[in-house]
Design a protein around this motif. Sequence first.
Motif, PDB file in Angstrom:
ATOM      1  N   ALA A 213     -45.132  -1.857  14.505  1.00 20.83           N
ATOM      2  CA  ALA A 213     -44.379  -0.622  14.703  1.00 20.83           C
ATOM      3  C   ALA A 213     -43.379  -0.828  15.838  1.00 20.83           C
ATOM      4  CB  ALA A 213     -45.324   0.522  15.033  1.00 20.83           C
ATOM      5  N   LEU A 214     -42.207  -0.209  15.724  1.00 18.06           N
ATOM      6  CA  LEU A 214     -41.174  -0.303  16.743  1.00 18.06           C
ATOM      7  C   LEU A 214     -41.191   0.959  17.605  1.00 18.06           C
ATOM      8  CD1 LEU A 214     -38.207  -1.721  14.616  1.00 18.06           C
ATOM      9  CD2 LEU A 214     -39.842  -2.983  16.032  1.00 18.06           C
ATOM     10  N   ASN A 215     -40.851   0.784  18.859  1.00 21.04           N
ATOM     11  CA  ASN A 215     -40.832   1.905  19.799  1.00 21.04           C
ATOM     12  C   ASN A 215     -39.496   2.646  19.676  1.00 21.04           C
ATOM     13  OD1 ASN A 215     -41.606   3.659  21.853  1.00 21.04           O
ATOM     14  ND2 ASN A 215     -40.882   2.284  23.473  1.00 21.04           N
ATOM     15  N   LEU A 216     -39.248   3.179  18.469  1.00 23.98           N
ATOM     16  CA  LEU A 216     -38.021   3.909  18.186  1.00 23.98           C
ATOM     17  C   LEU A 216     -38.366   5.137  17.363  1.00 23.98           C
ATOM     18  CD1 LEU A 216     -35.775   0.916  17.004  1.00 23.98           C
ATOM     19  CD2 LEU A 216     -35.665   2.031  19.239  1.00 23.98           C
ATOM     20  N   SER A 217     -37.557   6.167  17.477  1.00 21.78           N
ATOM     21  CA  SER A 217     -37.729   7.358  16.650  1.00 21.78           C
ATOM     22  C   SER A 217     -36.365   7.976  16.405  1.00 21.78           C
ATOM     23  CB  SER A 217     -38.666   8.373  17.309  1.00 21.78           C
ATOM     24  OG  SER A 217     -38.132   8.802  18.554  1.00 21.78           O
ATOM     25  N   GLY A 218     -36.210   8.603  15.232  1.00 20.19           N
ATOM     26  CA  GLY A 218     -34.944   9.220  14.883  1.00 20.19           C
ATOM     27  C   GLY A 218     -35.138  10.295  13.845  1.00 20.19           C
ATOM     28  N   ASN A 219     -34.028  10.830  13.354  1.00 25.31           N
ATOM     29  CA  ASN A 219     -34.061  11.866  12.325  1.00 25.31           C
ATOM     30  C   ASN A 219     -33.428  11.402  11.020  1.00 25.31           C
ATOM     31  OD1 ASN A 219     -33.545  13.760  15.116  1.00 25.31           O
ATOM     32  ND2 ASN A 219     -35.230  14.319  13.748  1.00 25.31           N
ATOM     33  N   SER A 220     -33.333  10.087  10.843  1.00 25.30           N
ATOM     34  CA  SER A 220     -32.776   9.530   9.614  1.00 25.30           C
ATOM     35  C   SER A 220     -33.508   8.248   9.276  1.00 25.30           C
ATOM     36  CB  SER A 220     -31.284   9.236   9.772  1.00 25.30           C
ATOM     37  OG  SER A 220     -31.088   8.070  10.562  1.00 25.30           O
ATOM     38  N   TYR A 221     -33.247   7.721   8.089  1.00 26.24           N
ATOM     39  CA  TYR A 221     -33.723   6.390   7.767  1.00 26.24           C
ATOM     40  C   TYR A 221     -33.094   5.387   8.731  1.00 26.24           C
ATOM     41  CZ  TYR A 221     -34.943   8.513   3.244  1.00 26.24           C
ATOM     42  OH  TYR A 221     -35.470   9.307   2.260  1.00 26.24           O
ATOM     43  N   GLY A 222     -33.775   4.259   8.954  1.00 30.30           N
ATOM     44  CA  GLY A 222     -33.237   3.206   9.785  1.00 30.30           C
ATOM     45  C   GLY A 222     -32.626   2.098   8.933  1.00 30.30           C
ATOM     46  N   TYR A 223     -31.626   1.410   9.499  1.00 30.93           N
ATOM     47  CA  TYR A 223     -30.916   0.344   8.794  1.00 30.93           C
ATOM     48  C   TYR A 223     -30.860  -0.882   9.688  1.00 30.93           C
ATOM     49  CZ  TYR A 223     -29.687   4.054   5.621  1.00 30.93           C
ATOM     50  OH  TYR A 223     -29.769   5.091   4.725  1.00 30.93           O
ATOM     51  N   ILE A 224     -31.034  -2.067   9.095  1.00 30.75           N
ATOM     52  CA  ILE A 224     -31.166  -3.293   9.871  1.00 30.75           C
ATOM     53  C   ILE A 224     -30.083  -4.299   9.501  1.00 30.75           C
ATOM     54  CG2 ILE A 224     -32.761  -4.401   8.231  1.00 30.75           C
ATOM     55  CD1 ILE A 224     -34.255  -5.534  10.692  1.00 30.75           C
ATOM     56  N   SER A 225     -29.629  -5.033  10.510  1.00 30.87           N
ATOM     57  CA  SER A 225     -28.728  -6.168  10.318  1.00 30.87           C
ATOM     58  C   SER A 225     -29.018  -7.137  11.459  1.00 30.87           C
ATOM     59  CB  SER A 225     -27.266  -5.713  10.307  1.00 30.87           C
ATOM     60  OG  SER A 225     -26.410  -6.779   9.942  1.00 30.87           O
ATOM     61  N   GLY A 226     -28.242  -8.199  11.592  1.00 27.57           N
ATOM     62  CA  GLY A 226     -28.535  -9.154  12.653  1.00 27.57           C
ATOM     63  C   GLY A 226     -27.404 -10.115  12.922  1.00 27.57           C
ATOM     64  N   TRP A 227     -27.579 -10.877  14.023  1.00 30.47           N
ATOM     65  CA  TRP A 227     -26.607 -11.883  14.440  1.00 30.47           C
ATOM     66  C   TRP A 227     -27.234 -12.767  15.511  1.00 30.47           C
ATOM     67  CZ3 TRP A 227     -24.605 -11.997  19.541  1.00 30.47           C
ATOM     68  CH2 TRP A 227     -23.620 -12.963  19.778  1.00 30.47           C
ATOM     69  N   ASN A 228     -27.035 -14.085  15.396  1.00 31.47           N
ATOM     70  CA  ASN A 228     -27.382 -15.026  16.452  1.00 31.47           C
ATOM     71  C   ASN A 228     -28.838 -14.858  16.918  1.00 31.47           C
ATOM     72  OD1 ASN A 228     -26.918 -17.148  18.174  1.00 31.47           O
ATOM     73  ND2 ASN A 228     -26.066 -15.867  19.818  1.00 31.47           N
ATOM     74  N   SER A 229     -29.761 -14.838  15.960  1.00 28.91           N
ATOM     75  CA  SER A 229     -31.200 -14.719  16.248  1.00 28.91           C
ATOM     76  C   SER A 229     -31.563 -13.403  16.930  1.00 28.91           C
ATOM     77  CB  SER A 229     -31.679 -15.898  17.109  1.00 28.91           C
ATOM     78  OG  SER A 229     -31.475 -17.111  16.422  1.00 28.91           O
ATOM     79  N   HIS A 230     -30.801 -12.366  16.653  1.00 28.54           N
ATOM     80  CA  HIS A 230     -31.113 -11.040  17.165  1.00 28.54           C
ATOM     81  C   HIS A 230     -30.983 -10.030  16.033  1.00 28.54           C
ATOM     82  CE1 HIS A 230     -30.323 -13.144  20.947  1.00 28.54           C
ATOM     83  NE2 HIS A 230     -31.081 -12.228  21.521  1.00 28.54           N
ATOM     84  N   LEU A 231     -31.679  -8.908  16.165  1.00 26.98           N
ATOM     85  CA  LEU A 231     -31.681  -7.861  15.165  1.00 26.98           C
ATOM     86  C   LEU A 231     -31.019  -6.599  15.707  1.00 26.98           C
ATOM     87  CD1 LEU A 231     -35.363  -8.209  13.856  1.00 26.98           C
ATOM     88  CD2 LEU A 231     -33.296  -9.264  12.901  1.00 26.98           C
TER      89      LEU A 231
END
Length: 457
Positions: A263-281
């Motif tokens: 689980a991630l320590n994040l919260s919001g009011n929408s779906y989450g979307y993921i992308s990345g670059w240089n070994s980071h998310l």
Amino acid sequence: MPLSYIGSNFESYKYIIVAGSYDGYGVNGWRVVDQTNTTNGGWQGGGGNPPWSSNIYTYIAPATVGEGSLTQQQALSSFSATDHKYATLVPPISLPLLRNVTTTSHTQISPVENAYPQIYYSNGMYYMFYLSNATGTAELYVSTSSNAVNWSEPVALPGADGSYISSLYWGGSNVYVLLGSSSGLEILNFSTLSPSDLSNYLTYHLQIAPQYATMYISGSTAYILSSYTNGSGYSYSLLAFNMSDMGGSSSTITGSDYLINRALNLSGNSYGYISGWNSHLYVAFYSYNGSYDNIGLAYMSTGGNLLGEYTYRTYENLTGIDLSVNSYGNAWIIYSTGSSAGYGLYVTNITVASAMPRFSNATSITTSPNTMDQPFLYIVQNGRNDSLLIAWHGVAENQNVVWGGLRSSISWYQSSPVTTPPKVPAKSFPYTTVVIAVVVVAVVAGIAVAYAVRIRR
């Protein structure tokens, strides 16, 4: 009315606009216009001569052509009971489609109920994937284009169905489409995007069923960001597995295959979307702050450890969001807005791997009086000049449709990226500013001391 009767090319339609009286017991719901209106206690209209006269009271014709110069009585009395001839109501009217005034080229893909569009570019060809319930089941369709404006007839991919498409990702020589359904997630692996061979793909099943999920692939690792409702909004979790577990045949990815499941320590009011670059998310979502929505961008390690958070104030009510990151670490975020005043589609960006990370001012892509949501963004990069492939769901002609477009040469803030991003990116008072401030203070102090000594002498 079934589209098989009238076709789906809206722009070629012609219309005759008529008015009559409704009768639930009448033929096709129309009340008869008889010679007098005394039949059935005066409920029927008068002045006709069934069956050759119409049951129309009035109609609209072009004012400058043909019947447009006739009165309604002259036009509607052109029938002949003797010759068994109906009134001829011509010419029909051509009604222009309502179009958005925008600098983005876009076109309607299909007039049936469509949703969750994803767009992709490869070897001079654009591909639009989306779900359609044209057959009664939400099947996956794909349409192709050489210019992102004129699209081919959509082709259904047999056996590929779900409740949403969340991600389309290019990984090496393959294209992966993530489908969500109530039974879990399906990853479709296309080894070729040849228009003549689009039904050739493998299917991998993940035994999780979040409300929504998106995917990012880096090297041999696939990262899945899952969104779950928690009563007041959404919480997010990160799952990762080795692409080598996706073999040469359709299979199931089980819990023992997961490299990460946390689980991630994040919260919001929408779906989450993921992308990345240089070994980071990068993870994007939006949150309601009481009067409008703020966009949140989380920057983290591939293990899910949070390295930095950024907020963009939209001063709008959002209906959807997506993000994509280019090879310089510039995160593009697309979002759709909606209110009683209308709907809009916008993009903004931020380079986290810079000395002074900041969001750019939002650029308007298009606006509409009708619903716009489910935006999708794919970056076509040429050096530092990005073109944005954009897709979204909307409403036109009272039907759910998907749209696609290409936006080129949008200016964006780009400072020189560092080779390795800072572990905790500076937010409001970067280290370089501190160094400059210390140097300035030291110089000013030195001058003041020298001046004081000179006066004392």
